[in-house]
Design an enzyme around this catalytic site. Sequence first.
Site, PDB file in Angstrom:
ATOM      1  N   LYS A 177       1.252  -1.264   0.190  1.00  0.00           N
ATOM      2  CA  LYS A 177       0.338  -0.185  -0.090  1.00  0.00           C
ATOM      3  C   LYS A 177       0.401   1.056   0.086  1.00  0.00           C
ATOM      4  CE  LYS A 177       0.444   2.160   2.899  1.00  0.00           C
ATOM      5  NZ  LYS A 177       1.373   2.264   3.874  1.00  0.00           N
ATOM      6  N   TYR A 195      -4.465   4.473   5.891  1.00  0.00           N
ATOM      7  CA  TYR A 195      -5.346   3.438   6.764  1.00  0.00           C
ATOM      8  C   TYR A 195      -6.446   3.695   7.902  1.00  0.00           C
ATOM      9  CZ  TYR A 195      -0.893   0.701   7.199  1.00  0.00           C
ATOM     10  OH  TYR A 195       0.389   0.046   6.585  1.00  0.00           O
TER      11      TYR A 195
HETATM   12  P1  NAD Z   1      11.941   2.304   2.329  1.00  0.00           P
HETATM   13  O1  NAD Z   1      13.266   3.632   1.919  1.00  0.00           O
HETATM   14  O2  NAD Z   1      12.514   1.270   3.647  1.00  0.00           O
HETATM   15  O3  NAD Z   1      12.092   0.815   1.132  1.00  0.00           O
HETATM   16  C1  NAD Z   1      12.180   1.201   0.287  1.00  0.00           C
HETATM   17  C2  NAD Z   1      13.375   0.410  -0.633  1.00  0.00           C
HETATM   18  O4  NAD Z   1      13.374   1.049  -2.237  1.00  0.00           O
HETATM   19  C3  NAD Z   1      14.882   0.711  -0.978  1.00  0.00           C
HETATM   20  O5  NAD Z   1      15.906  -0.694  -0.541  1.00  0.00           O
HETATM   21  C4  NAD Z   1      15.129   1.536  -1.801  1.00  0.00           C
HETATM   22  O6  NAD Z   1      16.406   1.015  -1.793  1.00  0.00           O
HETATM   23  C5  NAD Z   1      14.308   1.197  -3.018  1.00  0.00           C
HETATM   24  N1  NAD Z   1      14.056   1.778  -4.016  1.00  0.00           N
HETATM   25  C6  NAD Z   1      14.559   2.011  -5.186  1.00  0.00           C
HETATM   26  N2  NAD Z   1      14.632   3.445  -5.939  1.00  0.00           N
HETATM   27  C7  NAD Z   1      14.589   3.846  -4.946  1.00  0.00           C
HETATM   28  C8  NAD Z   1      14.127   5.614  -5.169  1.00  0.00           C
HETATM   29  N3  NAD Z   1      13.869   6.000  -5.833  1.00  0.00           N
HETATM   30  N4  NAD Z   1      14.120   5.938  -3.550  1.00  0.00           N
HETATM   31  C9  NAD Z   1      13.851   6.193  -3.545  1.00  0.00           C
HETATM   32  N5  NAD Z   1      14.048   4.126  -2.644  1.00  0.00           N
HETATM   33  C10 NAD Z   1      14.216   3.568  -3.415  1.00  0.00           C
HETATM   34  O7  NAD Z   1      10.688   2.121   2.365  1.00  0.00           O
HETATM   35  P2  NAD Z   1       9.333   0.629   3.060  1.00  0.00           P
HETATM   36  O8  NAD Z   1       8.944   1.278   4.633  1.00  0.00           O
HETATM   37  O9  NAD Z   1      10.269  -0.685   3.279  1.00  0.00           O
HETATM   38  O10 NAD Z   1       8.367   1.225   2.086  1.00  0.00           O
HETATM   39  C11 NAD Z   1       8.393   0.448   0.589  1.00  0.00           C
HETATM   40  C12 NAD Z   1       6.891   0.535   0.360  1.00  0.00           C
HETATM   41  O11 NAD Z   1       5.813  -0.492   1.702  1.00  0.00           O
HETATM   42  C13 NAD Z   1       6.099   1.553   0.236  1.00  0.00           C
HETATM   43  O12 NAD Z   1       5.379   1.473  -0.634  1.00  0.00           O
HETATM   44  C14 NAD Z   1       5.736   1.632   1.687  1.00  0.00           C
HETATM   45  O13 NAD Z   1       3.858   2.447   1.844  1.00  0.00           O
HETATM   46  C15 NAD Z   1       5.232   0.078   2.339  1.00  0.00           C
HETATM   47  N6  NAD Z   1       5.013  -0.376   3.359  1.00  0.00           N
HETATM   48  C16 NAD Z   1       3.720  -0.656   3.645  1.00  0.00           C
HETATM   49  C17 NAD Z   1       3.931  -1.090   5.408  1.00  0.00           C
HETATM   50  C18 NAD Z   1       2.643  -1.705   5.756  1.00  0.00           C
HETATM   51  O14 NAD Z   1       2.594  -2.053   7.468  1.00  0.00           O
HETATM   52  N7  NAD Z   1       1.636  -3.495   4.938  1.00  0.00           N
HETATM   53  C19 NAD Z   1       4.912  -0.859   6.164  1.00  0.00           C
HETATM   54  C20 NAD Z   1       6.296  -0.245   5.602  1.00  0.00           C
HETATM   55  C21 NAD Z   1       5.804   0.500   4.364  1.00  0.00           C
END
Ligand code: NAD
Length: 363
Positions: free
Chosen positions: A129, A214
């Site tokens: 999401k 959410y």
């Molecule tokens: P994060 O920033 O920790 O990780 C993002 C990843 O994408 C990193 O590994 C990064 O290297 C990579 N990436 C690739 N291209 C990129 C760019 N151009 N800029 C930045 N990063 C890039 O983020 P996250 O918290 O893991 O979130 C990832 C996804 O998961 C999002 O869509 C977020 O909304 C979703 N999420 C969902 C939940 C849930 O509870 N369902 C919780 C957290 C995040």
Amino acid sequence: MERRTFIKTVVGASLAAEISHAQTTAAPDRKIGWALVGLGSLSANQLAPALLKTKHCQLAAVVTGTPEKGVKWREKYGLTEKQVYDYASFDKIIDDPNIDVVCIVLPNSMHHEFTLRAAKAGKHVFCEKPMANTAQECRDMIAACETAKKQLGIGYRCQREPHHAEAIRFAREKVFGDVIHIDAGFGFKIGDPKQWRLNAKLAGGGALMDVGVYALQACRYLAGEEPSEITAFETKTDKVKFAQVDETIQWLMKFPSGKTANCTTTYNFSGMNFFTATAAKGRFGMDPTYGYGGLKGWTSDPAHPLVFENTDHFAVQMDAFSEAILTNQPFEPAGVEGLRDLLAIEAIYKSIASGKDERVVPV
Ligand code: NAD
């Protein structure tokens, strides 16, 4: 709550019948292979550890733009060199029969591209999401998976969480009478000003896209219908940090039956993490509501408590998606659920821009 009752509660009668069938049809004795795309916080801290707790899933590959992360993940999860892809070599997954599901855990703007590429490679897609930056992207993603005849699941983990599921049952079965009004809010104080969540191109928006979704979801599944009109306004206390995305938004929703909802989301303070449903004969709610654990429910009637053990939301949803694939049953929440949220989100942003009440475009 029994698993079958719980699933019925979550997904409504017709789909419950199909999923309930999936529960009784023994899943073939094969583990579904998951490829995690994007090895950031959620993949490293929640999804990969949760995969190890599942019954029907295994980590089949990872996709990363950072070679050092690939090395670390190979060591930690016993992957071979071939099981580590980068964003350019990603399409070669088409030749790997061990990958069944591509799980997209990238910044929001990248969900669309990787869903289309995964579907083209003939893989099922499980997308985090918010589903995408725009409703049109959601429509493309749904169409791509339909064309490929593959499932598209969205990571709305709360829908399979027991407190939320029971609250949905209260609403559907009118345990406290008809739900008339819902208040919901979710926010936190965001740190690093350089992160992608504050970049409009990558995130599609601010607090609303990230955590407001959410609260929006909770209102939609407690109301059991789609909002028809929305009015919203934004407050910005830090115009530099939030130059590109929203900081705090309040919005009001009207539903066709006359139900109403009042929501807040923010990147400006922590602690708001709740919903309250006010029904004709009582009230129920949760606080905290949307985190990974420590969830607490309450009701106005001790005869109908809202108390459950906490579960691993990620393991539960990944097993459910894998079971749906193994038994060839439709998974919920599917792509249309992500689309519905984006349609409401677009009405919220439109109302902030116009200063007027805006209609939500129907699916
Ligand atoms: P994060 O920033 O920790 O990780 C993002 C990843 O994408 C990193 O590994 C990064 O290297 C990579 N990436 C690739 N291209 C990129 C760019 N151009 N800029 C930045 N990063 C890039 O983020 P996250 O918290 O893991 O979130 C990832 C996804 O998961 C999002 O869509 C977020 O909304 C979703 N999420 C969902 C939940 C849930 O509870 N369902 C919780 C957290 C995040």
